[in-house]
Design a protein around this motif. Structure first.
Motif, mmCIF file in Angstrom:
data_model
loop_
_atom_site.group_PDB
_atom_site.id
_atom_site.type_symbol
_atom_site.label_atom_id
_atom_site.label_comp_id
_atom_site.label_asym_id
_atom_site.label_seq_id
_atom_site.Cartn_x
_atom_site.Cartn_y
_atom_site.Cartn_z
ATOM 1 N N GLU A 95 0.814 -1.225 0.000
ATOM 2 C CA GLU A 95 0.000 0.000 0.000
ATOM 3 C C GLU A 95 0.843 1.269 0.000
ATOM 4 N N THR A 96 2.010 1.213 0.602
ATOM 5 C CA THR A 96 2.849 2.408 0.744
ATOM 6 C C THR A 96 4.018 2.436 -0.234
ATOM 7 N N SER A 97 4.089 1.451 -1.117
ATOM 8 C CA SER A 97 5.203 1.367 -2.058
ATOM 9 C C SER A 97 5.102 2.434 -3.148
ATOM 10 N N GLU A 98 6.241 2.927 -3.566
ATOM 11 C CA GLU A 98 6.300 3.862 -4.691
ATOM 12 C C GLU A 98 6.929 3.204 -5.910
ATOM 13 N N LYS A 99 7.130 1.891 -5.839
ATOM 14 C CA LYS A 99 7.782 1.164 -6.922
ATOM 15 C C LYS A 99 6.773 0.654 -7.939
ATOM 16 N N LYS A 100 7.286 0.237 -9.083
ATOM 17 C CA LYS A 100 6.486 -0.408 -10.118
ATOM 18 C C LYS A 100 6.555 -1.912 -9.922
ATOM 19 N N ALA A 101 5.505 -2.601 -10.337
ATOM 20 C CA ALA A 101 5.465 -4.061 -10.295
ATOM 21 C C ALA A 101 5.283 -4.570 -11.719
ATOM 22 N N TYR A 102 6.007 -5.598 -12.033
ATOM 23 C CA TYR A 102 5.910 -6.252 -13.337
ATOM 24 C C TYR A 102 5.096 -7.521 -13.108
ATOM 25 N N VAL A 103 3.907 -7.571 -13.695
ATOM 26 C CA VAL A 103 2.922 -8.598 -13.371
ATOM 27 C C VAL A 103 2.633 -9.472 -14.591
ATOM 28 N N ARG A 104 2.584 -10.770 -14.347
ATOM 29 C CA ARG A 104 2.083 -11.731 -15.326
ATOM 30 C C ARG A 104 0.927 -12.447 -14.629
ATOM 31 N N ALA A 105 -0.217 -12.495 -15.286
ATOM 32 C CA ALA A 105 -1.400 -13.050 -14.645
ATOM 33 C C ALA A 105 -2.176 -13.953 -15.602
ATOM 34 N N LEU A 106 -2.850 -14.932 -15.024
ATOM 35 C CA LEU A 106 -3.778 -15.797 -15.745
ATOM 36 C C LEU A 106 -5.148 -15.576 -15.131
ATOM 37 N N ALA A 107 -6.106 -15.228 -15.970
ATOM 38 C CA ALA A 107 -7.486 -15.049 -15.524
ATOM 39 C C ALA A 107 -8.385 -16.012 -16.289
ATOM 40 N N VAL A 108 -9.400 -16.511 -15.602
ATOM 41 C CA VAL A 108 -10.362 -17.424 -16.202
ATOM 42 C C VAL A 108 -11.734 -16.755 -16.146
ATOM 43 N N ARG A 109 -12.451 -16.814 -17.274
ATOM 44 C CA ARG A 109 -13.781 -16.194 -17.314
ATOM 45 C C ARG A 109 -14.784 -17.081 -16.584
ATOM 46 N N THR A 110 -15.573 -16.464 -15.717
ATOM 47 C CA THR A 110 -16.656 -17.150 -15.017
ATOM 48 C C THR A 110 -17.953 -16.420 -15.339
ATOM 49 N N GLU A 111 -19.054 -16.907 -14.813
ATOM 50 C CA GLU A 111 -20.337 -16.227 -15.029
ATOM 51 C C GLU A 111 -20.309 -14.811 -14.465
ATOM 52 N N ALA A 112 -19.531 -14.597 -13.417
ATOM 53 C CA ALA A 112 -19.458 -13.284 -12.768
ATOM 54 C C ALA A 112 -18.410 -12.366 -13.407
ATOM 55 N N GLY A 113 -17.619 -12.856 -14.339
ATOM 56 C CA GLY A 113 -16.564 -12.053 -14.956
ATOM 57 C C GLY A 113 -15.236 -12.785 -14.871
ATOM 58 N N TRP A 114 -14.148 -12.058 -14.911
ATOM 59 C CA TRP A 114 -12.817 -12.655 -14.856
ATOM 60 C C TRP A 114 -12.441 -13.003 -13.425
#
Length: 94
Positions: free
Chosen positions: A16-35
């Motif tokens: 929450e207090t970080s001023e850095k950047k994050a390099y993110v790789r993510a896998l999302a699966v679609r559900t009835e409610a969204g990703w």
């Protein structure tokens, strides 16, 4: 293999207090409610070698690589239900 423990409340505060950047790789699966987020890898601070931002979106799966403020990762360690994690054009509930 070394194992260690981490206090999620401390991690949440640090993110929450970080001023850095994050390099993110993510896998999302679609559900009835969204990703829905199924896997997330993040490196905070240093840019990974040969980094590129990409999105591969299929009917039921999305693979995404984006640079985001590290503060946005704090939602992943939140105790609140119904939190939304946004990476590029995808928003995923947790």
């Amino acid at each position: 293999m070394n194992a260690s423990n981490i206090d999620l409340e401390v991690l949440h505060h640090d993110l929450e207090t970080s001023e850095k950047k994050a390099y993110v790789r993510a896998l999302a699966v679609r559900t009835e409610a969204g990703w829905e987020l199924h896997h997330c890898w993040a490196l905070i601070g240093a840019q990974p070698p040969k980094w590129s931002e990409d999105l591969w979106e299929y009917q039921d799966y999305a693979f995404i690589a984006r640079r985001v403020p590290a503060t946005e990762l704090a939602v992943l360690t939140s105790r609140e239900t119904g939190s939304i994690f946004t990476v590029g054009p995808l928003a995923s509930g947790r």
